[in-house]
Every structure is written in C-alpha cells, then in structure tokens.
Design a protein around this motif. Sequence first.
Motif, short mmCIF file in Angstrom:
data_model
loop_
_atom_site.label_atom_id
_atom_site.label_comp_id
_atom_site.label_asym_id
_atom_site.label_seq_id
_atom_site.Cartn_x
_atom_site.Cartn_y
_atom_site.Cartn_z
N GLY A 1 0.95 -1.02 -0.07
CA GLY A 1 -0.07 -0.13 0.01
C GLY A 1 0.87 1.49 0.13
N ILE A 2 1.98 1.31 -0.60
CA ILE A 2 2.78 2.41 -0.89
C ILE A 2 3.25 2.68 -2.27
CG2 ILE A 2 4.31 1.97 1.46
CD1 ILE A 2 6.34 0.26 -0.20
N ASN A 3 3.46 4.10 -2.35
CA ASN A 3 3.60 4.58 -3.71
C ASN A 3 4.73 4.13 -4.51
OD1 ASN A 3 2.94 6.54 -5.82
ND2 ASN A 3 4.94 7.58 -5.14
N ALA A 4 4.44 3.48 -5.74
CA ALA A 4 5.52 3.03 -6.62
C ALA A 4 5.87 3.53 -7.93
CB ALA A 4 5.12 1.63 -6.80
N LEU A 5 5.47 4.86 -7.76
CA LEU A 5 5.82 5.72 -8.94
C LEU A 5 6.51 6.83 -8.50
CD1 LEU A 5 2.14 5.86 -10.37
CD2 LEU A 5 3.94 4.57 -11.08
N GLY A 6 7.03 7.71 -9.46
CA GLY A 6 7.80 8.87 -9.19
C GLY A 6 9.31 8.64 -9.27
N ASP A 7 10.08 9.51 -8.54
CA ASP A 7 11.35 9.64 -8.70
C ASP A 7 12.08 8.79 -7.71
OD1 ASP A 7 11.45 11.81 -10.52
OD2 ASP A 7 11.53 13.33 -9.27
N LEU A 8 13.18 8.35 -7.81
CA LEU A 8 13.92 7.52 -6.79
C LEU A 8 14.54 8.21 -5.71
CD1 LEU A 8 15.59 4.84 -9.30
CD2 LEU A 8 13.47 4.43 -7.82
N PHE A 9 14.53 7.74 -4.62
CA PHE A 9 15.64 8.31 -3.65
C PHE A 9 17.11 8.22 -3.81
CE2 PHE A 9 11.81 7.48 -0.87
CZ PHE A 9 11.39 8.72 -0.55
N PRO A 10 18.01 8.95 -3.38
CA PRO A 10 19.40 8.69 -3.74
C PRO A 10 19.71 7.46 -3.11
CG PRO A 10 18.90 11.18 -2.98
CD PRO A 10 17.75 10.30 -2.86
N GLN A 11 20.60 6.78 -3.22
CA GLN A 11 21.20 5.61 -2.50
C GLN A 11 21.94 5.97 -1.28
OE1 GLN A 11 20.99 2.30 -3.48
NE2 GLN A 11 19.41 3.29 -4.84
N LYS A 12 22.29 7.06 -1.20
CA LYS A 12 22.90 7.34 0.18
C LYS A 12 23.10 9.00 0.29
CE LYS A 12 27.95 7.13 -1.39
NZ LYS A 12 29.10 6.60 -1.08
N VAL A 13 23.31 9.47 1.50
CA VAL A 13 23.28 11.00 1.72
C VAL A 13 24.92 11.32 1.59
CG1 VAL A 13 23.12 12.89 3.34
CG2 VAL A 13 21.18 11.15 3.06
N ASN A 14 25.03 12.40 0.74
CA ASN A 14 26.55 12.88 0.89
C ASN A 14 26.58 14.26 1.87
OD1 ASN A 14 29.10 13.92 0.42
ND2 ASN A 14 28.99 13.51 -1.74
N TYR A 15 27.06 13.93 3.00
CA TYR A 15 26.98 15.01 3.99
C TYR A 15 27.31 16.35 3.52
CZ TYR A 15 27.70 17.62 8.52
OH TYR A 15 28.00 18.28 9.66
N LYS A 16 28.54 16.51 2.72
CA LYS A 16 29.21 17.63 2.28
C LYS A 16 28.29 18.45 1.13
CE LYS A 16 34.01 15.87 2.59
NZ LYS A 16 35.19 15.67 1.57
N ASP A 17 27.42 17.87 0.51
CA ASP A 17 26.38 18.29 -0.31
C ASP A 17 24.95 19.06 0.24
OD1 ASP A 17 28.23 17.66 -2.36
OD2 ASP A 17 26.99 15.96 -2.83
N LEU A 18 25.18 18.71 1.50
CA LEU A 18 23.86 19.10 2.30
C LEU A 18 23.95 20.50 2.78
CD1 LEU A 18 23.13 16.29 4.77
CD2 LEU A 18 22.11 16.90 2.69
N SER A 19 22.69 21.20 2.93
CA SER A 19 22.85 22.82 3.38
C SER A 19 23.18 22.81 4.97
CB SER A 19 21.52 23.30 3.19
OG SER A 19 20.70 22.69 4.09
N GLU A 20 23.07 23.86 5.38
CA GLU A 20 23.72 23.83 6.98
C GLU A 20 22.56 23.44 7.72
OE1 GLU A 20 26.78 24.27 8.30
OE2 GLU A 20 27.43 24.63 6.51
N ASP A 21 21.40 23.69 7.56
CA ASP A 21 20.08 23.15 8.16
C ASP A 21 19.99 21.73 7.82
OD1 ASP A 21 19.56 25.69 8.86
OD2 ASP A 21 17.87 26.00 7.40
#
Length: 236
Positions: A63-83
């Motif tokens: 019962g979850i959405n199976a359309l649309g964009d994919l999530f990134p495989q991981k988070v790159n800390y350096k690319d994140l905003s300060e918040d």
Amino acid sequence: MSEEKKTIVRDLGFGGLMHIPPLKVHHQILRELANSFKLGENRLETGYGSFKVRQKIIGAALGINALGDLFPQKVNYKDLSEDDKQIFRRFQGKTLKNLTDEMMTIGVGNEQDRLMFKRIFILYIQMAFLLPTTINKISHVHLAPIFKMDTITEQNWGAHVLNFIIKGITNYNLKKKKAIDGCLSEIGTEDLDEFLRENNEKSAAQGILDVNLGSDDPSSQGHTDQSSVNKLAESM
C-alpha cells in the motif's frame, strides 16, 4: 499511538501498513526465497513456476507509492545545506529503540514538531519494516528520504524497497553474508503491526521496549530474536 499521529502516518502514505497482519515465517523459508531469486532478472523461481518481482507489485502489496522519482542511494554530507547537516547529525548513529522512544514521546502540537515526527517515523518505518538491516543503527540509505519531505508522498517507495531487497540478496548470494538485509531479514513484522494498531500508548511503549534489540557486541547488533518478537505480541 494517538489518533492525531495515526492521521499523520496516513497522510504520509503509510496507512496501508496498518492493515498488514502479523507474519510468522521460518527463517529457512526466507533463505529459500533468497536462494530462489534470480539476480539480473528480478525473478523468483519456484517449483510451480516463476514471476518477476516489480516495484508495482511491492507497492500494491504494502500500500505504498511505486511511481515517481527514486531516492538517492545515500546521503552525501558535504552536499547538504547547513540546516540539513544539523538534521543529519541529530539522527546519525540512532538505533531503532531511540527512534521508538522519540516517536512515542514527541508532541505534534505545532508544525515544527509534526515535521520532526514525520522524519522520525520515516526513519522508523524503514529500519523496522521496509529496509531493515542486521546493524541496528541508521544508515545513509535510511537518511536519504528525510531530506525529501516536501515530496515524500510522491517518491517511489516501491522501487526504494525493491532496490534494497536486491542489494541484500546480492550480498547474501554473491558475497556470502550470513544474514539478509531488506524485507527478507530477521526483523519480524509483529513489531510494526502491534505498534500501529495499539491504542494504549503506555502499553505500546512498554511492549516495544521489551523487544530484545541485540547485545552490545557489534557483530550481533540488529538481530532480533524471534522469541523476543513473540513476547511483544503477548505483552500487548
């Protein structure tokens, strides 16, 4: 869980998970399923035929959405905003027990608290059910969705789960890992089912805290003993 929190869960697109009954499947059957999964084709071979495991099938089943964009495989800390870096640090190293405690105690009286509850729940639902691992700590793949909260209901959760299952089976079959990450891992669904269904907040909190989340030995973290999972249901 309060009705207000349940409403938030439904608005996030996870209301269907409340209707999944407790599942008790022997680990040997899960291993057999992993061994029968043909990598490269995403096909499950059985003695009675075969079928292809698709993101739409996972979406319909859970019962979850199976359309649309994919999530990134991981988070790159350096690319994140300060918040976002502050949010990353807030959850880095958290365990399933930490998330459970926070989810039960946090208020949802204002927009800021509701947003934080949503992030905590998104992390919890991945660790406890959709993308469980044998290491009882938040991973980068778990963190990726909480930085997409504006479009969280539109993201492709079916593919997110399928890709993680494929990775887990690949590591199990080709890299000879003893456990299987993903929905075929050793974490049972009784935790999720009872938690979402229980109306008595105190009983739910006590039941979840009774679950054995592993010893301090890093090699055993994240392994949930089946008897402990059964104890949760009985304590309810």
